[in-house]
Design a protein around this motif. Structure first.
Motif, PDB file in Angstrom:
ATOM      1  N   VAL A   4       0.862  -1.179   0.000  1.00 30.65           N
ATOM      2  CA  VAL A   4       0.000   0.000   0.000  1.00 30.65           C
ATOM      3  C   VAL A   4       0.901   1.232   0.000  1.00 30.65           C
ATOM      4  O   VAL A   4       2.055   1.169   0.430  1.00 30.65           O
ATOM      5  N   ILE A   5       0.378   2.334  -0.503  1.00 28.70           N
ATOM      6  CA  ILE A   5       1.139   3.584  -0.497  1.00 28.70           C
ATOM      7  C   ILE A   5       0.293   4.642   0.190  1.00 28.70           C
ATOM      8  O   ILE A   5      -0.693   5.126  -0.374  1.00 28.70           O
ATOM      9  N   PRO A   6       0.656   5.018   1.417  1.00 31.12           N
ATOM     10  CA  PRO A   6      -0.086   6.078   2.107  1.00 31.12           C
ATOM     11  C   PRO A   6       0.072   7.407   1.374  1.00 31.12           C
ATOM     12  O   PRO A   6       1.115   7.692   0.785  1.00 31.12           O
ATOM     13  N   THR A   7      -0.977   8.214   1.439  1.00 34.84           N
ATOM     14  CA  THR A   7      -0.955   9.549   0.860  1.00 34.84           C
ATOM     15  C   THR A   7      -1.122  10.564   1.978  1.00 34.84           C
ATOM     16  O   THR A   7      -2.027  10.443   2.795  1.00 34.84           O
ATOM     17  N   LEU A   8      -0.225  11.555   2.019  1.00 35.42           N
ATOM     18  CA  LEU A   8      -0.270  12.594   3.041  1.00 35.42           C
ATOM     19  C   LEU A   8      -0.501  13.951   2.392  1.00 35.42           C
ATOM     20  O   LEU A   8       0.067  14.254   1.337  1.00 35.42           O
ATOM     21  N   LYS A   9      -1.324  14.749   3.019  1.00 39.42           N
ATOM     22  CA  LYS A   9      -1.641  16.107   2.539  1.00 39.42           C
ATOM     23  C   LYS A   9      -0.521  17.061   2.931  1.00 39.42           C
ATOM     24  O   LYS A   9      -0.050  17.045   4.079  1.00 39.42           O
ATOM     25  N   ILE A  10      -0.084  17.873   1.985  1.00 42.03           N
ATOM     26  CA  ILE A  10       0.912  18.914   2.245  1.00 42.03           C
ATOM     27  C   ILE A  10       0.357  20.253   1.787  1.00 42.03           C
ATOM     28  O   ILE A  10      -0.486  20.310   0.897  1.00 42.03           O
ATOM     29  N   SER A  11       0.852  21.321   2.396  1.00 38.58           N
ATOM     30  CA  SER A  11       0.380  22.650   2.003  1.00 38.58           C
ATOM     31  C   SER A  11       1.485  23.495   1.385  1.00 38.58           C
ATOM     32  O   SER A  11       1.203  24.473   0.706  1.00 38.58           O
ATOM     33  N   ASN A  12       2.740  23.125   1.629  1.00 40.68           N
ATOM     34  CA  ASN A  12       3.862  23.892   1.112  1.00 40.68           C
ATOM     35  C   ASN A  12       4.900  22.912   0.566  1.00 40.68           C
ATOM     36  O   ASN A  12       5.589  22.232   1.320  1.00 40.68           O
ATOM     37  N   GLU A  13       4.990  22.850  -0.750  1.00 40.49           N
ATOM     38  CA  GLU A  13       5.870  21.888  -1.417  1.00 40.49           C
ATOM     39  C   GLU A  13       7.326  22.034  -0.987  1.00 40.49           C
ATOM     40  O   GLU A  13       8.005  21.047  -0.712  1.00 40.49           O
ATOM     41  N   GLU A  14       7.823  23.265  -0.907  1.00 42.33           N
ATOM     42  CA  GLU A  14       9.230  23.481  -0.569  1.00 42.33           C
ATOM     43  C   GLU A  14       9.540  23.021   0.854  1.00 42.33           C
ATOM     44  O   GLU A  14      10.537  22.330   1.098  1.00 42.33           O
ATOM     45  N   LYS A  15       8.689  23.381   1.816  1.00 44.03           N
ATOM     46  CA  LYS A  15       8.905  22.958   3.205  1.00 44.03           C
ATOM     47  C   LYS A  15       8.816  21.439   3.332  1.00 44.03           C
ATOM     48  O   LYS A  15       9.598  20.815   4.045  1.00 44.03           O
ATOM     49  N   SER A  16       7.856  20.851   2.651  1.00 47.86           N
ATOM     50  CA  SER A  16       7.690  19.397   2.722  1.00 47.86           C
ATOM     51  C   SER A  16       8.871  18.664   2.107  1.00 47.86           C
ATOM     52  O   SER A  16       9.365  17.693   2.674  1.00 47.86           O
ATOM     53  N   GLN A  17       9.341  19.135   0.956  1.00 48.87           N
ATOM     54  CA  GLN A  17      10.505  18.494   0.347  1.00 48.87           C
ATOM     55  C   GLN A  17      11.727  18.617   1.240  1.00 48.87           C
ATOM     56  O   GLN A  17      12.478  17.656   1.405  1.00 48.87           O
ATOM     57  N   ALA A  18      11.941  19.779   1.838  1.00 49.81           N
ATOM     58  CA  ALA A  18      13.079  19.943   2.741  1.00 49.81           C
ATOM     59  C   ALA A  18      12.961  18.989   3.917  1.00 49.81           C
ATOM     60  O   ALA A  18      13.944  18.339   4.304  1.00 49.81           O
ATOM     61  N   PHE A  19      11.779  18.873   4.502  1.00 50.22           N
ATOM     62  CA  PHE A  19      11.568  17.987   5.644  1.00 50.22           C
ATOM     63  C   PHE A  19      11.847  16.534   5.268  1.00 50.22           C
ATOM     64  O   PHE A  19      12.608  15.842   5.946  1.00 50.22           O
ATOM     65  N   TYR A  20      11.207  16.062   4.203  1.00 48.31           N
ATOM     66  CA  TYR A  20      11.322  14.649   3.840  1.00 48.31           C
ATOM     67  C   TYR A  20      12.671  14.299   3.214  1.00 48.31           C
ATOM     68  O   TYR A  20      13.240  13.247   3.527  1.00 48.31           O
ATOM     69  N   VAL A  21      13.195  15.148   2.361  1.00 49.38           N
ATOM     70  CA  VAL A  21      14.442  14.834   1.656  1.00 49.38           C
ATOM     71  C   VAL A  21      15.654  15.153   2.532  1.00 49.38           C
ATOM     72  O   VAL A  21      16.477  14.273   2.805  1.00 49.38           O
ATOM     73  N   GLU A  22      15.779  16.394   2.970  1.00 49.22           N
ATOM     74  CA  GLU A  22      16.951  16.785   3.757  1.00 49.22           C
ATOM     75  C   GLU A  22      16.889  16.249   5.190  1.00 49.22           C
ATOM     76  O   GLU A  22      17.900  15.910   5.774  1.00 49.22           O
ATOM     77  N   GLY A  23      15.680  16.183   5.751  1.00 50.82           N
ATOM     78  CA  GLY A  23      15.538  15.763   7.133  1.00 50.82           C
ATOM     79  C   GLY A  23      15.490  14.258   7.330  1.00 50.82           C
ATOM     80  O   GLY A  23      16.148  13.720   8.207  1.00 50.82           O
ATOM     81  N   LEU A  24      14.700  13.571   6.501  1.00 50.11           N
ATOM     82  CA  LEU A  24      14.482  12.142   6.721  1.00 50.11           C
ATOM     83  C   LEU A  24      15.153  11.232   5.698  1.00 50.11           C
ATOM     84  O   LEU A  24      15.066  10.016   5.818  1.00 50.11           O
ATOM     85  N   GLY A  25      15.790  11.806   4.697  1.00 53.90           N
ATOM     86  CA  GLY A  25      16.520  10.983   3.740  1.00 53.90           C
ATOM     87  C   GLY A  25      15.679  10.344   2.651  1.00 53.90           C
ATOM     88  O   GLY A  25      16.119   9.395   2.007  1.00 53.90           O
ATOM     89  N   PHE A  26      14.465  10.855   2.421  1.00 48.68           N
ATOM     90  CA  PHE A  26      13.670  10.379   1.283  1.00 48.68           C
ATOM     91  C   PHE A  26      14.215  11.016   0.016  1.00 48.68           C
ATOM     92  O   PHE A  26      14.971  11.988   0.070  1.00 48.68           O
ATOM     93  N   ARG A  27      13.811  10.500  -1.118  1.00 48.74           N
ATOM     94  CA  ARG A  27      14.121  11.134  -2.401  1.00 48.74           C
ATOM     95  C   ARG A  27      12.823  11.305  -3.170  1.00 48.74           C
ATOM     96  O   ARG A  27      11.866  10.543  -2.973  1.00 48.74           O
ATOM     97  N   VAL A  28      12.779  12.306  -4.012  1.00 48.74           N
ATOM     98  CA  VAL A  28      11.603  12.526  -4.854  1.00 48.74           C
ATOM     99  C   VAL A  28      11.757  11.645  -6.085  1.00 48.74           C
ATOM    100  O   VAL A  28      12.705  11.796  -6.851  1.00 48.74           O
ATOM    101  N   ASP A  29      10.829  10.704  -6.272  1.00 52.19           N
ATOM    102  CA  ASP A  29      10.867   9.804  -7.422  1.00 52.19           C
ATOM    103  C   ASP A  29      10.256  10.450  -8.662  1.00 52.19           C
ATOM    104  O   ASP A  29      10.763  10.300  -9.763  1.00 52.19           O
TER     105      ASP A  29
END
Length: 117
Positions: A4-29
């Motif tokens: 399954v792939i959970p979907t999460l609501k975001i309101s600010n793309e830049e803040k969310s990308q910084a949090f997930y990519v720089e903070g948690l080590g995710f990558r944007v596919d």
């Protein structure tokens, strides 16, 4: 393989990308927009873990909760960039389960946990 792939609501793309990519080590596919300037729908991944992040109205509500199983939650915690994230040390949720809980910029809660053997 994640089924399954959970979907999460975001309101600010830049803040969310910084949090997930720089903070948690995710990558944007990949990212999708119906037209330039429209809200984003994207897939991010970290190892085999996948999430969808959406800024589209009506896709889902903010304030989601996702649990991730990690091999060693204490080791995972040590790898987090503390200067970029507000995160408390791991704690014992119930006997045998250690967890670290992190909220993203939109209040979605991510719980990284492992079960002791």
């Amino acid at each position: 393989m994640q089924k399954v792939i959970p979907t999460l609501k975001i309101s600010n793309e830049e803040k969310s990308q910084a949090f997930y990519v720089e903070g948690l080590g995710f990558r944007v596919d990949w990212e999708h927009r119906f037209e330039r300037g429209y809200p984003v729908f994207m897939q991010i991944s970290r190892g085999e873990d996948l999430l969808y992040l959406t800024a589209h109205e009506g896709d889902c509500q903010p304030g989601g909760l996702v649990h991730f199983l990690v091999e060693d939650v204490d080791r995972f915690y040590e790898t987090l960039p503390q200067e970029k994230l507000e995160v408390n040390p791991p704690y014992e949720m119930e006997e045998g389960i250690r967890m670290v809980s992190i909220s993203d910029p939109d209040g979605n809660e991510l719980r990284f946990m492992n079960a002791k053997r």
